[in-house]
Design a protein around this motif. Structure first.
Motif, PDB file in Angstrom:
ATOM      1  N   ALA A 159       0.774  -1.433   0.151  1.00 29.56           N
ATOM      2  CA  ALA A 159       0.068  -0.054  -0.012  1.00 29.56           C
ATOM      3  C   ALA A 159       0.739   1.345   0.060  1.00 29.56           C
ATOM      4  CB  ALA A 159      -0.971  -0.029   1.114  1.00 29.56           C
ATOM      5  N   LEU A 160       1.960   1.214   0.655  1.00 31.53           N
ATOM      6  CA  LEU A 160       2.787   2.335   0.709  1.00 31.53           C
ATOM      7  C   LEU A 160       3.290   2.349  -0.550  1.00 31.53           C
ATOM      8  CD1 LEU A 160       5.527   3.012   3.472  1.00 31.53           C
ATOM      9  CD2 LEU A 160       6.143   2.654   1.118  1.00 31.53           C
ATOM     10  N   PHE A 161       3.866   1.475  -1.385  1.00 30.97           N
ATOM     11  CA  PHE A 161       4.308   1.628  -2.694  1.00 30.97           C
ATOM     12  C   PHE A 161       3.196   2.044  -3.729  1.00 30.97           C
ATOM     13  CE2 PHE A 161       8.267  -0.024  -1.766  1.00 30.97           C
ATOM     14  CZ  PHE A 161       9.142  -0.355  -3.135  1.00 30.97           C
ATOM     15  N   ALA A 162       2.027   1.655  -3.432  1.00 28.79           N
ATOM     16  CA  ALA A 162       0.799   2.128  -4.349  1.00 28.79           C
ATOM     17  C   ALA A 162       0.187   3.550  -4.180  1.00 28.79           C
ATOM     18  CB  ALA A 162      -0.200   1.317  -4.197  1.00 28.79           C
ATOM     19  N   ARG A 163       0.559   4.034  -2.968  1.00 33.89           N
ATOM     20  CA  ARG A 163      -0.147   5.395  -2.623  1.00 33.89           C
ATOM     21  C   ARG A 163       0.491   6.394  -3.516  1.00 33.89           C
ATOM     22  NH1 ARG A 163       2.289   7.934   2.557  1.00 33.89           N
ATOM     23  NH2 ARG A 163       1.685   6.002   3.271  1.00 33.89           N
ATOM     24  N   LYS A 164      -0.360   7.499  -4.176  1.00 33.31           N
ATOM     25  CA  LYS A 164      -0.161   8.082  -5.212  1.00 33.31           C
ATOM     26  C   LYS A 164       0.834   9.175  -4.849  1.00 33.31           C
ATOM     27  CE  LYS A 164      -3.899   7.044  -8.269  1.00 33.31           C
ATOM     28  NZ  LYS A 164      -3.563   5.680  -8.422  1.00 33.31           N
ATOM     29  N   PRO A 165       1.808   9.853  -5.830  1.00 32.09           N
ATOM     30  CA  PRO A 165       2.065   9.060  -6.883  1.00 32.09           C
ATOM     31  C   PRO A 165       2.756   7.782  -6.620  1.00 32.09           C
ATOM     32  CG  PRO A 165       3.605  10.811  -6.599  1.00 32.09           C
ATOM     33  CD  PRO A 165       2.583  10.721  -5.315  1.00 32.09           C
ATOM     34  N   ALA A 166       2.468   6.564  -7.332  1.00 31.83           N
ATOM     35  CA  ALA A 166       3.073   5.309  -6.710  1.00 31.83           C
ATOM     36  C   ALA A 166       4.566   5.242  -7.167  1.00 31.83           C
ATOM     37  CB  ALA A 166       2.388   4.282  -8.014  1.00 31.83           C
ATOM     38  N   VAL A 167       5.248   4.444  -6.420  1.00 31.68           N
ATOM     39  CA  VAL A 167       6.636   4.456  -6.450  1.00 31.68           C
ATOM     40  C   VAL A 167       7.095   3.695  -7.785  1.00 31.68           C
ATOM     41  CG1 VAL A 167       8.701   3.201  -5.359  1.00 31.68           C
ATOM     42  CG2 VAL A 167       6.903   4.139  -3.966  1.00 31.68           C
ATOM     43  N   HIS A 168       6.318   2.908  -8.341  1.00 33.29           N
ATOM     44  CA  HIS A 168       6.675   2.174  -9.385  1.00 33.29           C
ATOM     45  C   HIS A 168       5.301   1.706 -10.253  1.00 33.29           C
ATOM     46  CE1 HIS A 168       8.191  -0.902 -12.084  1.00 33.29           C
ATOM     47  NE2 HIS A 168       9.440  -0.478 -11.802  1.00 33.29           N
ATOM     48  N   ARG A 169       5.582   1.768 -11.581  1.00 29.30           N
ATOM     49  CA  ARG A 169       4.508   1.330 -12.427  1.00 29.30           C
ATOM     50  C   ARG A 169       3.744   0.088 -11.997  1.00 29.30           C
ATOM     51  NH1 ARG A 169       5.304   0.210 -18.935  1.00 29.30           N
ATOM     52  NH2 ARG A 169       3.329  -0.439 -19.440  1.00 29.30           N
ATOM     53  N   TYR A 170       4.412  -0.887 -11.325  1.00 30.85           N
ATOM     54  CA  TYR A 170       3.912  -1.981 -10.940  1.00 30.85           C
ATOM     55  C   TYR A 170       4.289  -1.853  -9.328  1.00 30.85           C
ATOM     56  CZ  TYR A 170       3.689  -3.319 -15.509  1.00 30.85           C
ATOM     57  OH  TYR A 170       3.481  -3.259 -17.043  1.00 30.85           O
ATOM     58  N   PRO A 171       3.302  -1.390  -8.470  1.00 31.24           N
ATOM     59  CA  PRO A 171       3.760  -1.164  -7.216  1.00 31.24           C
ATOM     60  C   PRO A 171       3.678  -2.327  -6.156  1.00 31.24           C
ATOM     61  CG  PRO A 171       1.635  -0.201  -7.761  1.00 31.24           C
ATOM     62  CD  PRO A 171       2.204  -0.501  -9.026  1.00 31.24           C
ATOM     63  N   GLY A 172       2.712  -3.295  -6.489  1.00 29.98           N
ATOM     64  CA  GLY A 172       2.566  -4.386  -5.840  1.00 29.98           C
ATOM     65  C   GLY A 172       3.592  -5.256  -6.018  1.00 29.98           C
ATOM     66  N   ALA A 173       4.035  -5.417  -7.173  1.00 33.36           N
ATOM     67  CA  ALA A 173       5.008  -6.694  -7.515  1.00 33.36           C
ATOM     68  C   ALA A 173       6.509  -6.079  -7.077  1.00 33.36           C
ATOM     69  CB  ALA A 173       5.109  -6.736  -9.150  1.00 33.36           C
ATOM     70  N   MET A 174       6.630  -4.679  -7.228  1.00 32.86           N
ATOM     71  CA  MET A 174       7.962  -4.350  -6.770  1.00 32.86           C
ATOM     72  C   MET A 174       8.011  -4.069  -5.202  1.00 32.86           C
ATOM     73  SD  MET A 174       9.514  -4.393  -9.671  1.00 32.86           S
ATOM     74  CE  MET A 174      11.213  -3.774  -9.527  1.00 32.86           C
TER      75      MET A 174
END
Length: 197
Positions: free
Chosen positions: A70-85
């Motif tokens: 969820a931290l990766f997915a928060r906008k703006p996402a850390v990466h294009r594929y936040p869950g996987a990364m």
């Protein structure tokens, strides 16, 4: 590391990459399917969202997986594929904790040869052969990690005076040169493929 890197092209993010071996490894891990600067800005964004000045492998390894995603997915996402990364980042940190006591720099410290360095980097979760060679080139060209045979281990990325990868980015101008080189390589590969058809 007494070197200032310019991979994120953002002062505070580059400062973190320059002093934190773990941030540098995470940035390299994230460097796929997003612009290079976005990937290398990622560790700083993660540190900000965790409310810490530096990344800690032990802490990331033990973080709740859903919360970390969820931290990766928060906008703006850390990466294009936040869950996987987010998952890959935790896998990397768990490996570092298990194999190197959580100390990222131990991956390259004391490597007796370029081949050993490449083997160590290539064993990291999320580091395929090409990514491992690029990271070996980055260590040698910018951080002075140069065991015997490091250029050979880095392959074409270790060549002096080339602009093939993040290993060759020292400022905005060299970033543009690396980007142009990548576009040329893509166009050449596309043309070669079209010639086969």
């Amino acid at each position: 590391m007494a070197v200032t890197l310019h991979l994120a092209q953002q002062a505070d993010a580059d400062e973190l990459l320059s002093r934190s071996p773990l941030a540098l490894l995470v940035g390299m891990l994230l460097d796929q399917q997003v612009p290079m600067e976005t990937a290398f800005r990622g560790p700083w964004v993660v540190a900000e969202r965790l409310g810490v000045a530096d990344l800690d492998a032990q802490r990331i390894a033990g973080y709740d997986e859903e919360e970390f995603a969820a931290l990766f997915a928060r906008k703006p996402a850390v990466h294009r594929y936040p869950g996987a990364m987010a998952k890959r980042t935790q896998q990397l940190c768990r490996y570092l904790v298990a194999e190197y006591g959580g100390e990222a720099e131990a991956v390259w410290r004391g490597a007796g040869s370029g081949a050993e360095l490449l083997r160590r980097v290539g064993a990291l979760p999320g580091f395929g052969e090409q990514k491992a060679r690029i990271f070996v080139a980055l260590l040698g060209k910018q951080l002075g990690v140069r065991p015997e045979g490091w250029r050979e281990a880095a392959g074409p990325y270790g060549e002096d005076g080339c602009h093939r990868s993040v290993a060759d980015i020292r400022d905005a101008a060299t970033l543009s040169e690396v980007r142009a080189d990548k576009q040329q390589a893509k166009a050449a590969a596309k043309a070669a493929k079209a010639g086969q058809g």
